[in-house]
Scaffold this motif. Sequence first.
Motif, PDB file in Angstrom:
ATOM      1  N   ARG A   1     -19.190   9.810  42.751  1.00 10.59           N
ATOM      2  CA  ARG A   1     -17.728   9.903  42.803  1.00 10.59           C
ATOM      3  C   ARG A   1     -17.180  10.662  41.599  1.00 10.59           C
ATOM      4  O   ARG A   1     -16.266  11.475  41.727  1.00 10.59           O
ATOM      5  CB  ARG A   1     -17.116   8.523  42.915  1.00 10.59           C
ATOM      6  N   TYR A   2     -17.734  10.408  40.431  1.00 15.04           N
ATOM      7  CA  TYR A   2     -17.291  11.142  39.249  1.00 15.04           C
ATOM      8  C   TYR A   2     -17.631  12.632  39.369  1.00 15.04           C
ATOM      9  O   TYR A   2     -16.820  13.483  39.007  1.00 15.04           O
ATOM     10  CB  TYR A   2     -17.915  10.570  37.977  1.00 15.04           C
ATOM     11  N   ASN A   3     -18.825  12.942  39.843  1.00 14.98           N
ATOM     12  CA  ASN A   3     -19.194  14.345  40.020  1.00 14.98           C
ATOM     13  C   ASN A   3     -18.261  15.022  41.015  1.00 14.98           C
ATOM     14  O   ASN A   3     -17.816  16.149  40.796  1.00 14.98           O
ATOM     15  CB  ASN A   3     -20.649  14.479  40.460  1.00 14.98           C
ATOM     16  N   ASP A   4     -17.961  14.346  42.109  1.00 12.91           N
ATOM     17  CA  ASP A   4     -17.042  14.891  43.102  1.00 12.91           C
ATOM     18  C   ASP A   4     -15.642  15.046  42.505  1.00 12.91           C
ATOM     19  O   ASP A   4     -14.976  16.069  42.707  1.00 12.91           O
ATOM     20  CB  ASP A   4     -17.011  13.987  44.337  1.00 12.91           C
ATOM     21  N   LEU A   5     -15.196  14.048  41.750  1.00 10.04           N
ATOM     22  CA  LEU A   5     -13.864  14.107  41.156  1.00 10.04           C
ATOM     23  C   LEU A   5     -13.751  15.265  40.173  1.00 10.04           C
ATOM     24  O   LEU A   5     -12.771  16.013  40.204  1.00 10.04           O
ATOM     25  CB  LEU A   5     -13.508  12.782  40.473  1.00 10.04           C
ATOM     26  N   HIS A   6     -14.728  15.454  39.304  1.00  3.57           N
ATOM     27  CA  HIS A   6     -14.562  16.538  38.326  1.00  3.57           C
ATOM     28  C   HIS A   6     -14.627  17.903  38.993  1.00  3.57           C
ATOM     29  O   HIS A   6     -13.912  18.827  38.587  1.00  3.57           O
ATOM     30  CB  HIS A   6     -15.469  16.397  37.101  1.00  3.57           C
TER      31      HIS A   6
ATOM     32  N   ARG B   1     -29.187  10.553  40.292  1.00  2.00           N
ATOM     33  CA  ARG B   1     -29.209  11.739  41.154  1.00  2.00           C
ATOM     34  C   ARG B   1     -27.867  12.448  41.018  1.00  2.00           C
ATOM     35  O   ARG B   1     -26.841  11.912  41.419  1.00  2.00           O
ATOM     36  CB  ARG B   1     -29.459  11.340  42.606  1.00  2.00           C
ATOM     37  N   GLY B   2     -27.904  13.649  40.487  1.00  2.00           N
ATOM     38  CA  GLY B   2     -26.692  14.432  40.297  1.00  2.00           C
ATOM     39  C   GLY B   2     -26.645  15.662  41.176  1.00  2.00           C
ATOM     40  O   GLY B   2     -25.955  16.617  40.856  1.00  2.00           O
ATOM     41  N   THR B   3     -27.345  15.638  42.281  1.00  2.00           N
ATOM     42  CA  THR B   3     -27.422  16.800  43.160  1.00  2.00           C
ATOM     43  C   THR B   3     -26.214  16.874  44.097  1.00  2.00           C
ATOM     44  O   THR B   3     -25.528  15.876  44.331  1.00  2.00           O
ATOM     45  CB  THR B   3     -28.701  16.740  44.013  1.00  2.00           C
TER      46      THR B   3
ATOM     47  N   MET C   1     -22.533  14.582  48.380  1.00  2.00           N
ATOM     48  CA  MET C   1     -22.088  14.623  49.786  1.00  2.00           C
ATOM     49  C   MET C   1     -22.394  13.305  50.509  1.00  2.00           C
ATOM     50  O   MET C   1     -21.615  12.870  51.349  1.00  2.00           O
ATOM     51  CB  MET C   1     -22.748  15.786  50.525  1.00  2.00           C
ATOM     52  N   ASN C   2     -23.499  12.675  50.187  1.00  2.00           N
ATOM     53  CA  ASN C   2     -23.881  11.430  50.861  1.00  2.00           C
ATOM     54  C   ASN C   2     -23.161  10.202  50.313  1.00  2.00           C
ATOM     55  O   ASN C   2     -23.122   9.170  50.984  1.00  2.00           O
ATOM     56  CB  ASN C   2     -25.389  11.220  50.783  1.00  2.00           C
ATOM     57  N   GLU C   3     -22.623  10.294  49.097  1.00  3.29           N
ATOM     58  CA  GLU C   3     -22.087   9.103  48.451  1.00  3.29           C
ATOM     59  C   GLU C   3     -20.631   9.205  48.014  1.00  3.29           C
ATOM     60  O   GLU C   3     -20.103   8.248  47.473  1.00  3.29           O
ATOM     61  CB  GLU C   3     -22.948   8.763  47.225  1.00  3.29           C
ATOM     62  N   HIS C   4     -19.992  10.342  48.233  1.00  5.96           N
ATOM     63  CA  HIS C   4     -18.602  10.427  47.768  1.00  5.96           C
ATOM     64  C   HIS C   4     -17.710   9.582  48.664  1.00  5.96           C
ATOM     65  O   HIS C   4     -18.041   9.257  49.785  1.00  5.96           O
ATOM     66  CB  HIS C   4     -18.129  11.873  47.643  1.00  5.96           C
ATOM     67  N   GLY C   5     -16.563   9.203  48.123  1.00  3.27           N
ATOM     68  CA  GLY C   5     -15.758   8.194  48.782  1.00  3.27           C
ATOM     69  C   GLY C   5     -14.527   8.691  49.509  1.00  3.27           C
ATOM     70  O   GLY C   5     -13.725   7.899  49.950  1.00  3.27           O
ATOM     71  N   TRP C   6     -14.331   9.979  49.644  1.00  4.45           N
ATOM     72  CA  TRP C   6     -13.149  10.462  50.339  1.00  4.45           C
ATOM     73  C   TRP C   6     -13.526  11.668  51.176  1.00  4.45           C
ATOM     74  O   TRP C   6     -14.577  12.259  50.999  1.00  4.45           O
ATOM     75  CB  TRP C   6     -12.018  10.801  49.368  1.00  4.45           C
ATOM     76  N   THR C   7     -12.628  12.018  52.089  1.00  2.38           N
ATOM     77  CA  THR C   7     -12.862  13.193  52.910  1.00  2.38           C
ATOM     78  C   THR C   7     -12.725  14.434  52.036  1.00  2.38           C
ATOM     79  O   THR C   7     -12.192  14.370  50.920  1.00  2.38           O
ATOM     80  CB  THR C   7     -11.862  13.267  54.072  1.00  2.38           C
ATOM     81  N   GLU C   8     -13.184  15.535  52.544  1.00  3.26           N
ATOM     82  CA  GLU C   8     -13.127  16.771  51.768  1.00  3.26           C
ATOM     83  C   GLU C   8     -11.703  17.051  51.308  1.00  3.26           C
ATOM     84  O   GLU C   8     -10.740  16.831  52.044  1.00  3.26           O
ATOM     85  CB  GLU C   8     -13.644  17.939  52.603  1.00  3.26           C
ATOM     86  N   TYR C   9     -11.577  17.536  50.102  1.00  7.18           N
ATOM     87  CA  TYR C   9     -10.263  17.845  49.546  1.00  7.18           C
ATOM     88  C   TYR C   9      -9.567  18.853  50.461  1.00  7.18           C
ATOM     89  O   TYR C   9     -10.141  19.886  50.794  1.00  7.18           O
ATOM     90  CB  TYR C   9     -10.419  18.394  48.126  1.00  7.18           C
ATOM     91  N   PRO C  10      -8.317  18.576  50.865  1.00  5.91           N
ATOM     92  CA  PRO C  10      -7.707  19.335  51.962  1.00  5.91           C
ATOM     93  C   PRO C  10      -6.996  20.640  51.597  1.00  5.91           C
ATOM     94  O   PRO C  10      -6.498  21.312  52.488  1.00  5.91           O
ATOM     95  CB  PRO C  10      -6.696  18.333  52.528  1.00  5.91           C
TER      96      PRO C  10
END
Length: 171
Positions: free
Chosen positions: A28-33, A81-83, A88-97
Amino acid sequence: MSSHYTVPSLSDKQGAEVAAMLQTQLSRYNDLHLTLKHVHWNVIGPNFIAVHQMIDPQVALVRGYADEVAERIATLGGSPRGTADAIMNEHGWTEYPHDRDCADVHLAALERVYSGVIAETRENVKRLEDLDVVTQDVLIGHAAELEKFQWFLRAHLETADGFISRLARGA
């Protein structure tokens, strides 16, 4: 692959449980940044420079949170795992719109993203209460700063009567 050790006073099973929880937090942090950087590159309009400059410190801090969580996973005997696949398998929201768009549109979308990340972080804090107070303390510090960043976003979206604009609510 996980190791056959963890920190003192936790069982291997408890260490693995905390590491698994933190793996989701890491993604989630990787996705957020990455999402924050996306906004930084794509914000336009009259408030461009204010939002553009407000986002970079958030990116840096959230990237640091990812590193701190990854190192905690390793300390607990796990393998962070920072790949892109993990994100993609663990993020908590839909793709940023949104791509290139005005500041209010991006800030409203980010406000909703922050709500999700903060809620999940607070839930993990509760789960850690009787399990691992050291990891809990780390996430408490993260939650406080994430909430402050959300406040920064909301300040841009707040109406004169103290409500968050309809745009932020997804209406």
